[in-house]
Motif scaffolding. Structure first.
Motif, short mmCIF file in Angstrom:
data_model
loop_
_atom_site.label_atom_id
_atom_site.label_comp_id
_atom_site.label_asym_id
_atom_site.label_seq_id
_atom_site.Cartn_x
_atom_site.Cartn_y
_atom_site.Cartn_z
N LYS A 285 -54.41 47.56 -51.54
CA LYS A 285 -53.44 46.58 -51.04
C LYS A 285 -52.99 45.64 -52.16
N ILE B 8 -46.22 51.29 -46.16
CA ILE B 8 -46.93 51.00 -44.92
C ILE B 8 -47.73 49.69 -45.04
N TYR B 9 -48.31 49.43 -46.22
CA TYR B 9 -48.95 48.12 -46.43
C TYR B 9 -47.95 47.00 -46.17
N ARG C 182 -46.79 46.49 -42.50
CA ARG C 182 -47.80 45.82 -41.68
C ARG C 182 -47.68 44.30 -41.72
N LYS C 183 -46.97 43.76 -42.71
CA LYS C 183 -46.77 42.31 -42.79
C LYS C 183 -45.70 41.84 -41.80
N THR D 197 -42.31 46.74 -36.61
CA THR D 197 -41.54 47.75 -37.31
C THR D 197 -41.02 48.73 -36.27
N HIS E 179 -49.06 56.18 -37.26
CA HIS E 179 -50.35 55.68 -36.78
C HIS E 179 -51.49 56.60 -37.19
N ASP F 160 -52.18 55.74 -40.77
CA ASP F 160 -52.81 54.42 -40.90
C ASP F 160 -53.05 53.85 -39.50
N ALA G 175 -54.16 51.22 -38.48
CA ALA G 175 -53.86 49.80 -38.33
C ALA G 175 -52.37 49.54 -38.15
N PHE G 176 -51.57 50.58 -38.25
CA PHE G 176 -50.12 50.43 -38.18
C PHE G 176 -49.60 51.03 -36.87
N ASN G 177 -48.97 50.20 -36.05
CA ASN G 177 -48.49 50.64 -34.75
C ASN G 177 -47.01 50.29 -34.58
#
Length: 391
Positions: free
Chosen positions: A90, A173-174, A177-178, A182, A194, A197, A199-201
């Motif tokens: 990251k 994708i990092y 996520r901020k 999205t 997903h 990653d 953590a990414f939805n």
């Protein structure tokens, strides 16, 4: 009244992304105060395009400042290092976010967005969504949304014009996520992101039908139709002409109309000439009256190698057209069992589906087409946008 900003590369040029953005912006302008911040040159402003003059929308024109030579070299050096060695952490991604979006550029764009006092900013397309994410910390009271118009595979699989390389996948994708949300155009993409990653939805919002349909097709013209920009390999019109050549050897009656413009037009014309199809395959320029072509066609063909969302499928079905499509996940999600699918890139399979389409129960298929198209009515789609804005 909430202030909504669309951050776009261009709104005053021809393209599917521009058209969809215009339709959503016009619809939201009925409820919110809407601004479009664009990189277009002010002299290119044409609010007649896409009917933008029908809505109360503000426009702000932005251009990046120049970056000093030495600073630019330093940024390029780190960016090259990041891409060469495929750094996945990251912190490395955050440094790359600064080197690929140098501070003078970031500062200038951030200031423009801050001055607008927006409640919601929507970064249109993956690169601008990624840059918006890097500015998020300087926009603490703003809901920041990324709207991704290319499919996951178009961005991250080789062979696509939009391919940005596997090294950037982790970075994008990092950064995504901020963002507060999205938005992607189909469930398949959301699930694929997903899986990569957990953590990414991403949020799924389909594109709406962006035109008022013309007269329904009567299904007796014995003509295939394909519509789209002639960009490098994307729409697969080269595959379609090759397949129609095979089909034409067994069938002497059907014709093919292709509507569009772009860099590959000479390639298509050379293929038409090569196979002596000048009397059966016709290339037409873009028109604001595209409904006329849908109304006169009998079968629609989507030969794309990739699609973020095949909006032309919805347009075709809104005119009652049965559809042949490459077996893209987004096509199957839009049409289900309705479509006649061929293996992506397979010319012989496409030629077979052209033949199969000439024998279908056209009236039954046409009625099914109308029903599917209703799901993409603007009133249904805009409600999802409002829910996300108010959430």
């Amino acid at each position: 009244m909430k202030r909504i900003c669309f951050l776009v590369d261009s709104i005053f040029s021809i393209g599917g992304v521009q058209r969809v953005t215009a339709v959503i912006a016009k619809e939201l302008a009925k409820t919110y105060d809407v601004t479009i911040v664009t990189f277009d040159h002010p002299k290119d402003q044409d609010t007649n395009l896409y009917g933008l003059d029908e809505a109360s929308i503000h426009y702000r024109f932005f251009a990046y400042p120049s970056v000093g030579y030495i600073y630019q070299k330093i940024c390029k050096a780190y960016s090259g290092f990041y891409l060469k060695y495929g750094l996945q952490s990251k912190w490395a991604s955050n440094i790359y976010a600064h080197s690929s979006f140098p501070a003078p550029l970031k500062k200038a764009l951030t200031k423009t967005l801050q001055n607008g006092n927006y409640d919601v900013i929507i970064g249109v397309h993956a690169p601008l969504a990624c840059r918006l994410a890097t500015m998020k910390s300087n926009l603490p009271e703003v809901k920041c949304l990324g709207w991704i118009h290319n499919s996951y595979h178009a961005l991250f699989d080789k062979g696509s014009k939009y391919f940005i390389g596997p090294e950037r996948k982790r970075h994008y994708i990092y950064q995504f996520r901020k963002l507060d949300h999205t938005i992607v155009l189909c469930k398949h993409d959301a699930e694929t992101y997903h899986q990569y990653d957990p953590a990414f939805n991403p949020t799924v919002i389909y594109n709406p039908l962006t035109l008022v349909p013309g007269a329904p097709s009567i299904g007796t013209t014995k003509s295939f139709l394909a519509v789209g920009r002639f960009s490098h390999q994307h729409k697969g019109f080269d595959l379609l002409i090759e397949a129609f050549h095979l089909f034409s050897q067994r069938n002497k009656e059907w014709k093919l109309d292709i509507v569009g413009e772009g860099v590959e037009e000479n390639l298509y014309r050379s293929l038409i000439k090569k196979y002596n199809l000048e009397e059966r395959v016709t290339i037409h320029p873009f028109t604001n009256q595209i409904q006329d072509y849908y109304s006169k066609a009998q079968i629609y063909v989507l030969s794309s190698r990739w699609e973020g969302f095949g909006l032309v499928l919805v347009e075709a079905m809104a005119h009652g057209l049965p559809v042949i499509s490459s077996d893209l996940p987004t096509s199957k999600e839009i049409m289900g069992n309705f479509g006649l699918y061929f293996k992506n890139g397979d010319i012989e399979d496409l030629a077979k589906k052209l033949e199969d389409a000439t024998h279908i129960d056209w009236k039954t298929k046409s009625q099914e087409a109308f029903e599917i198209a209703k799901r993409f009515d603007i009133n249904n789609i805009i409600q999802r946008w409002k829910e996300l804005i108010e959430k």
